[in-house]
Enzyme design. Structure first.
Site, PDB file in Angstrom:
ATOM      1  N   HIS A  12      -7.493   9.475  -1.438  1.00  8.12           N
ATOM      2  CA  HIS A  12      -7.062   9.521  -0.133  1.00  8.12           C
ATOM      3  C   HIS A  12      -7.686   9.979   0.858  1.00  8.12           C
ATOM      4  O   HIS A  12      -7.598   9.729   2.034  1.00  8.12           O
ATOM      5  CB  HIS A  12      -5.482  10.097  -0.348  1.00  8.12           C
ATOM      6  CG  HIS A  12      -4.355  10.021   0.485  1.00  8.12           C
ATOM      7  ND1 HIS A  12      -3.153   9.739   0.167  1.00  8.12           N
ATOM      8  CD2 HIS A  12      -4.660   9.563   1.816  1.00  8.12           C
ATOM      9  CE1 HIS A  12      -2.561   9.561   1.250  1.00  8.12           C
ATOM     10  NE2 HIS A  12      -3.130   9.288   2.297  1.00  8.12           N
ATOM     11  N   ASP A  43       0.763  -1.164   0.065  1.00  2.10           N
ATOM     12  CA  ASP A  43      -0.141  -0.099   0.005  1.00  2.10           C
ATOM     13  C   ASP A  43       0.968   1.104   0.082  1.00  2.10           C
ATOM     14  O   ASP A  43       1.461   1.565   0.964  1.00  2.10           O
ATOM     15  CB  ASP A  43      -0.758   0.161   1.238  1.00  2.10           C
ATOM     16  CG  ASP A  43      -1.428   1.440   1.207  1.00  2.10           C
ATOM     17  OD1 ASP A  43      -2.697   1.575   0.478  1.00  2.10           O
ATOM     18  OD2 ASP A  43      -1.440   1.908   2.291  1.00  2.10           O
ATOM     19  N   LYS A  53      -3.082   5.738  -4.019  1.00  2.85           N
ATOM     20  CA  LYS A  53      -3.824   6.551  -3.607  1.00  2.85           C
ATOM     21  C   LYS A  53      -3.787   7.985  -4.476  1.00  2.85           C
ATOM     22  O   LYS A  53      -2.691   8.169  -4.737  1.00  2.85           O
ATOM     23  CB  LYS A  53      -3.977   7.184  -2.138  1.00  2.85           C
ATOM     24  CG  LYS A  53      -3.819   5.708  -1.371  1.00  2.85           C
ATOM     25  CD  LYS A  53      -3.845   6.165   0.015  1.00  2.85           C
ATOM     26  CE  LYS A  53      -3.565   4.894   0.913  1.00  2.85           C
ATOM     27  NZ  LYS A  53      -2.145   4.788   1.151  1.00  2.85           N
ATOM     28  N   TYR A  57       2.912  10.002  -0.757  1.00  2.00           N
ATOM     29  CA  TYR A  57       4.072   9.318   0.158  1.00  2.00           C
ATOM     30  C   TYR A  57       5.621   9.510  -0.526  1.00  2.00           C
ATOM     31  O   TYR A  57       6.422   9.374   0.014  1.00  2.00           O
ATOM     32  CB  TYR A  57       3.975   7.950   0.554  1.00  2.00           C
ATOM     33  CG  TYR A  57       2.770   7.315   1.174  1.00  2.00           C
ATOM     34  CD1 TYR A  57       1.987   8.492   1.739  1.00  2.00           C
ATOM     35  CD2 TYR A  57       2.249   6.172   1.348  1.00  2.00           C
ATOM     36  CE1 TYR A  57       0.707   8.115   2.500  1.00  2.00           C
ATOM     37  CE2 TYR A  57       1.204   5.922   1.960  1.00  2.00           C
ATOM     38  CZ  TYR A  57       0.325   6.814   2.334  1.00  2.00           C
ATOM     39  OH  TYR A  57      -0.756   6.375   3.287  1.00  2.00           O
TER      40      TYR A  57
HETATM   41  P1  NAP Z   1       1.561   1.300  11.721  1.00  2.00           P
HETATM   42  O1  NAP Z   1       1.628   0.488  10.621  1.00  2.00           O
HETATM   43  O2  NAP Z   1       0.325   0.900  12.645  1.00  2.00           O
HETATM   44  O3  NAP Z   1       2.757   1.486  12.586  1.00  2.00           O
HETATM   45  C1  NAP Z   1       3.882   1.881  11.952  1.00  2.00           C
HETATM   46  C2  NAP Z   1       5.066   2.016  12.887  1.00  2.00           C
HETATM   47  O4  NAP Z   1       5.050   0.783  13.705  1.00  2.00           O
HETATM   48  C3  NAP Z   1       6.305   2.445  12.553  1.00  2.00           C
HETATM   49  O5  NAP Z   1       6.972   3.441  13.395  1.00  2.00           O
HETATM   50  C4  NAP Z   1       7.192   1.330  12.672  1.00  2.00           C
HETATM   51  O6  NAP Z   1       8.424   1.516  12.829  1.00  2.00           O
HETATM   52  C5  NAP Z   1       6.634   0.467  13.962  1.00  2.00           C
HETATM   53  N1  NAP Z   1       6.481  -0.880  13.798  1.00  2.00           N
HETATM   54  C6  NAP Z   1       6.277  -1.815  12.829  1.00  2.00           C
HETATM   55  N2  NAP Z   1       6.213  -2.997  13.332  1.00  2.00           N
HETATM   56  C7  NAP Z   1       6.558  -3.096  14.536  1.00  2.00           C
HETATM   57  C8  NAP Z   1       6.207  -4.220  15.384  1.00  2.00           C
HETATM   58  N3  NAP Z   1       6.291  -5.377  14.985  1.00  2.00           N
HETATM   59  N4  NAP Z   1       6.755  -3.790  16.776  1.00  2.00           N
HETATM   60  C9  NAP Z   1       7.057  -2.412  17.198  1.00  2.00           C
HETATM   61  N5  NAP Z   1       6.774  -1.410  16.130  1.00  2.00           N
HETATM   62  C10 NAP Z   1       6.530  -1.764  14.895  1.00  2.00           C
HETATM   63  O7  NAP Z   1       1.222   2.785  11.190  1.00  2.00           O
HETATM   64  P2  NAP Z   1       1.130   3.688   9.842  1.00  2.00           P
HETATM   65  O8  NAP Z   1       2.215   3.569   9.018  1.00  2.00           O
HETATM   66  O9  NAP Z   1       0.242   4.725  10.126  1.00  2.00           O
HETATM   67  O10 NAP Z   1      -0.033   2.843   9.108  1.00  2.00           O
HETATM   68  C11 NAP Z   1       0.321   1.676   8.218  1.00  2.00           C
HETATM   69  C12 NAP Z   1      -0.124   2.339   6.733  1.00  2.00           C
HETATM   70  O11 NAP Z   1      -1.352   2.597   6.420  1.00  2.00           O
HETATM   71  C13 NAP Z   1       0.764   3.388   6.224  1.00  2.00           C
HETATM   72  O12 NAP Z   1       2.168   2.823   6.098  1.00  2.00           O
HETATM   73  C14 NAP Z   1       0.218   3.571   5.031  1.00  2.00           C
HETATM   74  O13 NAP Z   1       0.441   2.745   3.912  1.00  2.00           O
HETATM   75  C15 NAP Z   1      -1.386   3.374   5.443  1.00  2.00           C
HETATM   76  N6  NAP Z   1      -1.882   4.831   6.392  1.00  2.00           N
HETATM   77  C16 NAP Z   1      -2.823   5.703   5.253  1.00  2.00           C
HETATM   78  C17 NAP Z   1      -3.293   6.635   5.794  1.00  2.00           C
HETATM   79  C18 NAP Z   1      -4.513   7.303   5.006  1.00  2.00           C
HETATM   80  O14 NAP Z   1      -4.688   8.182   5.370  1.00  2.00           O
HETATM   81  N7  NAP Z   1      -5.091   6.535   4.087  1.00  2.00           N
HETATM   82  C19 NAP Z   1      -2.843   7.306   7.077  1.00  2.00           C
HETATM   83  C20 NAP Z   1      -1.574   6.534   7.766  1.00  2.00           C
HETATM   84  C21 NAP Z   1      -1.175   5.654   7.255  1.00  2.00           C
HETATM   85  P3  NAP Z   1       9.599   0.767  12.084  1.00  2.00           P
HETATM   86  O15 NAP Z   1       9.470   1.270  10.437  1.00  2.00           O
HETATM   87  O16 NAP Z   1      10.934   1.417  12.556  1.00  2.00           O
HETATM   88  O17 NAP Z   1       9.642  -0.625  12.182  1.00  2.00           O
END
Ligand code: NAP
Length: 293
Positions: free
Chosen positions: A105, A42, A72, A47
């Site tokens: 998005h 995704d 997106k 990004y």
């Molecule tokens: P997330 O996936 O819930 O968390 C990511 C964070 O957790 C990063 O700081 C990562 O750091 C850390 N992490 C990953 N695996 C871990 C584990 N097993 N244990 C401990 N920490 C861990 O948050 P997110 O990036 O906000 O959401 C995921 C995806 O959703 C995004 O990358 C994006 O593709 C999408 N998104 C979409 C929107 C939207 O508006 N549509 C908004 C936000 C996000 P490290 O990289 O250092 O491991």
């Protein structure tokens, strides 16, 4: 584990997210994910790393047809012709002939007519075979109702903030009513602990209830949260650029949470959003221009 979308297309339920993955880290993260078994990535125009996602897929040696690519359209590209062109930008940067899932998005409430026109462009792209499925992100119930009233194709996916501290049951209910798959962003609560995003946030990763469930299964809190999404029928797209955590987040197909475990996580919902309010117009952010391919 695959999920069948409302138009019959199948999508791996668990994907790699790349929000805040620096371009120079993204290619390696995508390669690590594909080596660990992921087949869904995704990304987003906003990004700034679609090119590196495409590069990671090519370097992995995994066939393009075996990888589900979701990206997106950013708000500055909303409007019928602009969104058709946004496909050219995204496909060009990714280096692919079609996208598997192309979503809006944000609902962009201050320019909802342009949002509708953008969605109509997605319908055209779907009819042309340039995308296999279309959808939205951050759409609240009233945005979905308005969109469905004015367009012909029900979105396949609605990607929203969803982790144990914020589960948006109203959005999940309307998604289910229309056969829209709810996809969780920040599925392991990243937005509750991103470094530099505010020290006062309650970090879901440090929650004692989740730690207890994780301990009982010999798993980590992240794995428990991902399993909770999957068992409740949602897609989840955890982000990491760390190969060990990328692998950890995919190692969730060998255990089962009990009904009690699921209920314990459900009960953590505080009903408080951590990300931006989808009804708020964010002029500066919305105006960000997306470069050509
Ligand atoms: P997330 O996936 O819930 O968390 C990511 C964070 O957790 C990063 O700081 C990562 O750091 C850390 N992490 C990953 N695996 C871990 C584990 N097993 N244990 C401990 N920490 C861990 O948050 P997110 O990036 O906000 O959401 C995921 C995806 O959703 C995004 O990358 C994006 O593709 C999408 N998104 C979409 C929107 C939207 O508006 N549509 C908004 C936000 C996000 P490290 O990289 O250092 O491991």
């Amino acid at each position: 584990m695959n999920i069948t979308l409302n138009n019959g297309v199948t999508m791996p339920a668990l994907g790699l997210g790349v929000f805040q993955s620096a371009p120079e880290q993204t290619t390696a993260a995508v390669e690590a994910a594909l080596a660990a078994g992921y087949r869904h990535i995704d990304t987003a125009a906003a990004y700034g790393n679609e090119r590196e996602v495409g590069e990671g897929i090519r370097r992995s040696g995994v066939d393009r047809s075996d990888v589900f690519i979701e990206t997106k359209v950013w708000v500055s590209d909303y409007g019928y012709d602009q969104t058709l062109h946004a496909w050219e930008k995204a496909a060009g940067k990714l280096g692919v002939g079609h996208l598997d899932l192309f979503i809006l998005h944000q609902p962009a409430p201050d320019r909802f007519e342009k949002t509708i026109a953008a969605y109509k462009a997605l319908e055209t792209l779907l009819a042309d075979g340039r995308v296999r499925a279309i959808g939205v992100s951050n759409f609240m119930p009233h945005h979905l109702t308005d969109l469905i009233a004015e367009t012909g194709i029900v979105p396949a996916v609605n990607q929203i903030e969803l982790h144990p501290y914020f589960t948006q049951p109203d959005v999940q209910a309307i998604d289910a009513e229309h056969g829209i798959l709810t996809q969780a962003w920040s599925p392991i609560g990243g937005i509750t602990f991103y470094p530099g995003w505010g020290e006062d946030r309650r970090n879901v990763m440090a929650d004692p209830v989740i730690a207890a469930v994780a301990g009982a299964h010999g798993k980590t809190p992240a794995q428990v949260m991902l399993r909770w999404h999957l068992q409740q029928g949602r897609s989840a797209i955890p982000k990491s650029t760390n190969p060990a955590r990328i692998a950890e987040n995919f190692d969730v197909f060998n255990f089962e949470l009990s009904a009690g475990d699921l209920a314990a996580l459900d009960a953590l919902d505080a009903g408080v959003r951590n990300g931006p309010d989808p009804d708020e117009a964010r002029e500066e952010r919305f105006a960000m221009a997306i470069p050509e391919a």
